[in-house]
Design an enzyme around this catalytic site. Structure first.
Site, mmCIF file in Angstrom:
data_model
loop_
_atom_site.group_PDB
_atom_site.id
_atom_site.type_symbol
_atom_site.label_atom_id
_atom_site.label_comp_id
_atom_site.label_asym_id
_atom_site.label_seq_id
_atom_site.Cartn_x
_atom_site.Cartn_y
_atom_site.Cartn_z
ATOM 1 N N ALA A 66 0.893 -1.175 0.215
ATOM 2 C CA ALA A 66 -0.012 0.115 0.052
ATOM 3 C C ALA A 66 0.781 1.105 -0.039
ATOM 4 O O ALA A 66 2.149 1.225 0.473
ATOM 5 C CB ALA A 66 -0.855 -0.112 1.261
ATOM 6 N N GLY A 109 0.586 -5.125 0.738
ATOM 7 C CA GLY A 109 -0.326 -5.167 -0.319
ATOM 8 C C GLY A 109 -0.014 -5.746 -1.658
ATOM 9 O O GLY A 109 -0.728 -6.444 -2.460
ATOM 10 N N GLU A 112 -0.058 -9.483 -0.907
ATOM 11 C CA GLU A 112 -1.385 -9.881 -1.163
ATOM 12 C C GLU A 112 -1.883 -9.675 -2.582
ATOM 13 O O GLU A 112 -2.911 -10.675 -2.765
ATOM 14 C CB GLU A 112 -2.152 -9.051 -0.207
ATOM 15 C CG GLU A 112 -1.712 -8.989 1.343
ATOM 16 C CD GLU A 112 -2.473 -7.950 2.287
ATOM 17 O OE1 GLU A 112 -2.259 -6.890 1.859
ATOM 18 O OE2 GLU A 112 -2.921 -8.127 3.275
HETATM 19 N N1 CAA Z 1 4.529 3.511 -0.284
HETATM 20 C C1 CAA Z 1 4.882 4.560 -0.612
HETATM 21 N N2 CAA Z 1 6.139 4.751 -1.175
HETATM 22 C C2 CAA Z 1 6.995 4.047 -1.259
HETATM 23 C C3 CAA Z 1 6.794 2.331 -0.893
HETATM 24 C C4 CAA Z 1 5.431 2.296 -0.359
HETATM 25 N N3 CAA Z 1 4.793 1.066 0.205
HETATM 26 N N4 CAA Z 1 7.651 1.520 -0.994
HETATM 27 C C5 CAA Z 1 8.732 2.237 -1.747
HETATM 28 N N5 CAA Z 1 8.240 3.714 -1.799
HETATM 29 C C6 CAA Z 1 9.037 4.935 -2.136
HETATM 30 C C7 CAA Z 1 9.991 5.225 -1.282
HETATM 31 O O1 CAA Z 1 9.613 5.888 -0.561
HETATM 32 C C8 CAA Z 1 10.911 6.104 -2.412
HETATM 33 O O2 CAA Z 1 10.412 7.400 -2.504
HETATM 34 P P1 CAA Z 1 11.593 8.568 -2.680
HETATM 35 O O3 CAA Z 1 12.427 8.396 -3.841
HETATM 36 O O4 CAA Z 1 10.522 9.686 -2.820
HETATM 37 O O5 CAA Z 1 12.204 8.542 -1.293
HETATM 38 C C9 CAA Z 1 11.047 5.096 -3.548
HETATM 39 O O6 CAA Z 1 9.663 4.338 -3.508
HETATM 40 C C10 CAA Z 1 12.061 4.074 -3.825
HETATM 41 O O7 CAA Z 1 12.106 3.468 -2.489
HETATM 42 P P2 CAA Z 1 13.443 2.991 -1.654
HETATM 43 O O8 CAA Z 1 14.521 4.088 -1.618
HETATM 44 O O9 CAA Z 1 12.864 2.590 -0.343
HETATM 45 O O10 CAA Z 1 13.953 1.698 -2.577
HETATM 46 P P3 CAA Z 1 14.787 0.421 -2.195
HETATM 47 O O11 CAA Z 1 14.917 -0.360 -3.646
HETATM 48 O O12 CAA Z 1 15.871 0.928 -1.389
HETATM 49 O O13 CAA Z 1 13.798 -0.365 -1.347
HETATM 50 C C11 CAA Z 1 11.514 -1.575 -0.527
HETATM 51 C C12 CAA Z 1 12.714 -1.061 -1.709
HETATM 52 C C13 CAA Z 1 12.616 -2.521 0.283
HETATM 53 C C14 CAA Z 1 10.592 -2.090 -1.185
HETATM 54 C C15 CAA Z 1 11.432 -0.291 0.276
HETATM 55 O O14 CAA Z 1 11.162 0.689 -0.348
HETATM 56 C C16 CAA Z 1 10.441 -0.667 1.291
HETATM 57 O O15 CAA Z 1 10.607 -1.163 2.401
HETATM 58 N N6 CAA Z 1 8.911 -0.031 0.992
HETATM 59 C C17 CAA Z 1 7.873 -0.400 1.943
HETATM 60 C C18 CAA Z 1 7.555 -1.904 2.110
HETATM 61 C C19 CAA Z 1 6.418 -1.832 3.024
HETATM 62 O O16 CAA Z 1 6.380 -1.759 4.032
HETATM 63 N N7 CAA Z 1 5.133 -2.259 2.537
HETATM 64 C C20 CAA Z 1 4.030 -2.472 3.166
HETATM 65 C C21 CAA Z 1 3.027 -1.409 3.116
HETATM 66 S S1 CAA Z 1 1.599 -1.365 4.121
HETATM 67 C C22 CAA Z 1 0.585 -2.366 3.370
HETATM 68 O O17 CAA Z 1 0.901 -2.895 2.130
HETATM 69 C C23 CAA Z 1 -0.579 -2.782 4.171
HETATM 70 C C24 CAA Z 1 -2.067 -2.948 3.567
HETATM 71 O O18 CAA Z 1 -2.114 -3.472 2.677
HETATM 72 C C25 CAA Z 1 -2.969 -2.113 4.614
#
Ligand code: CAA
Length: 258
Positions: A66, A109, A112
């Site tokens: 998400a 998500g 999922e």
């Molecule tokens: N939401 C919003 N932005 C996201 C994102 C997310 N889930 N995942 C990555 N991004 C954005 C980052 O903020 C970053 O933006 P900026 O360039 O503006 O800073 C850009 O994408 C690139 O991300 P990273 O620099 O972090 O890239 P990376 O390759 O080093 O890491 C990653 C990739 C491991 C996927 C890391 O971005 C990460 O951990 N993301 C979040 C994963 C997460 O926690 N997902 C669960 C979300 S909650 C959910 O899904 C619940 C639900 O359904 C209710």
């Protein structure tokens, strides 16, 4: 004008490919992406030309979950108003086979979303996970249920409670993905599977999908009854007659979808 965040392509006859296209945000599922996904899947589920669908992302991410930035400051009423659960239902309700082609991250998500698909093809360096607990929430798109059903309580609990990521190899070994292939082959392999399905009799394909999914939620006796009825129904189809006659006459069948 910005590129559309979801693209629709036609890589082969009878095959549609939906591509999530927010690589700069690791394909995070914002509301716009979710609505487009639900809309495309509803339309493709109904049209007369699509027989199988491939759902994919970009090289680094199938979808990183998400969109955290979009929901970080939302309150309960706002989350209720967004009605994301309804979009999940529309995505999971597609009657045609959907194949996830997963490269890179399929987290939260994104994991999922892959689990709502019927077949999951993953690249060797793909990774899956439900890391929501690390940001103070829990999975909200079926993760607590579909992961536990796919891999069993104890593996699901380990990943949901720690947020630890799952490599493609581990995911395959625990039954979370259908196939692991070299990274550059992910999309091609998914299209190849979709192409195989696209030439099969669509009513049989549809009832097979329905029987597996409905049966998983039902007691075994009800599920077996559903299977038996679905099989019997297919004996009213022209494609059943054509398929069996072609076998007996040692020729290639010509399926009409009727
Ligand atoms: N939401 C919003 N932005 C996201 C994102 C997310 N889930 N995942 C990555 N991004 C954005 C980052 O903020 C970053 O933006 P900026 O360039 O503006 O800073 C850009 O994408 C690139 O991300 P990273 O620099 O972090 O890239 P990376 O390759 O080093 O890491 C990653 C990739 C491991 C996927 C890391 O971005 C990460 O951990 N993301 C979040 C994963 C997460 O926690 N997902 C669960 C979300 S909650 C959910 O899904 C619940 C639900 O359904 C209710």
């Amino acid at each position: 004008m910005a590129d559309p965040v979801v693209l629709l392509e036609r890589p082969a006859e009878g095959v549609a490919l939906i591509r999530i296209n927010r690589p700069e945000a690791r394909n995070a599922l914002n509301l716009e992406v979710r609505k487009l996904l639900a809309g495309h899947l509803a339309e493709l589920g109904e049209d007369t030309v699509t027989r199988a669908i491939v759902l994919t992302g970009s090289e680094k991410a199938f979808a990183a979950g998400a969109d955290i930035k979009e929901m970080a400051e939302a309150g309960t009423i706002e989350m209720l108003r967004r009605g994301v659960h309804k979009l999940w239902r529309a995505i999971a309700g597609c009657p045609k086979p959907v194949i996830a082609a997963v490269s890179g991250y399929a987290l939260g998500g994104g994991c999922e979303l892959a689990m709502t698909c019927d077949i999951i093809v993953a690249g060797e360096s793909a990774s899956f996970g439900q890391p929501e607990v690390r940001i103070g929430i829990i999975p909200g798109g079926g993760g607590t249920q579909r992961l536990a059903r796919a891999v069993g309580k104890y593996k699901a609990m380990k990943y949901i409670l720690t947020g630890e990521l799952i490599s493609a190899k581990e995911a395959f070994e625990m039954g979370l993905v259908s196939e692991v292939v070299p990274d550059p082959e992910v999309e091609g392999r998914a299209i190849d599977l979709a192409r195989q399905i696209a030439v099969l009799p669509p009513l049989a394909v549809q009832l097979a999908k329905e029987a597996v999914l409905a049966g998983m939620d039902a007691p075994l006796t009800s599920a077996l009854a559903l299977e038996a009825k679905s099989l019997q129904i297919l004996f009213s189809s022209q494609d059943q007659k054509e398929g069996m006659r072609a076998f007996i006459e040692k020729r290639k069948p010509k399926f009409s979808g009727r």
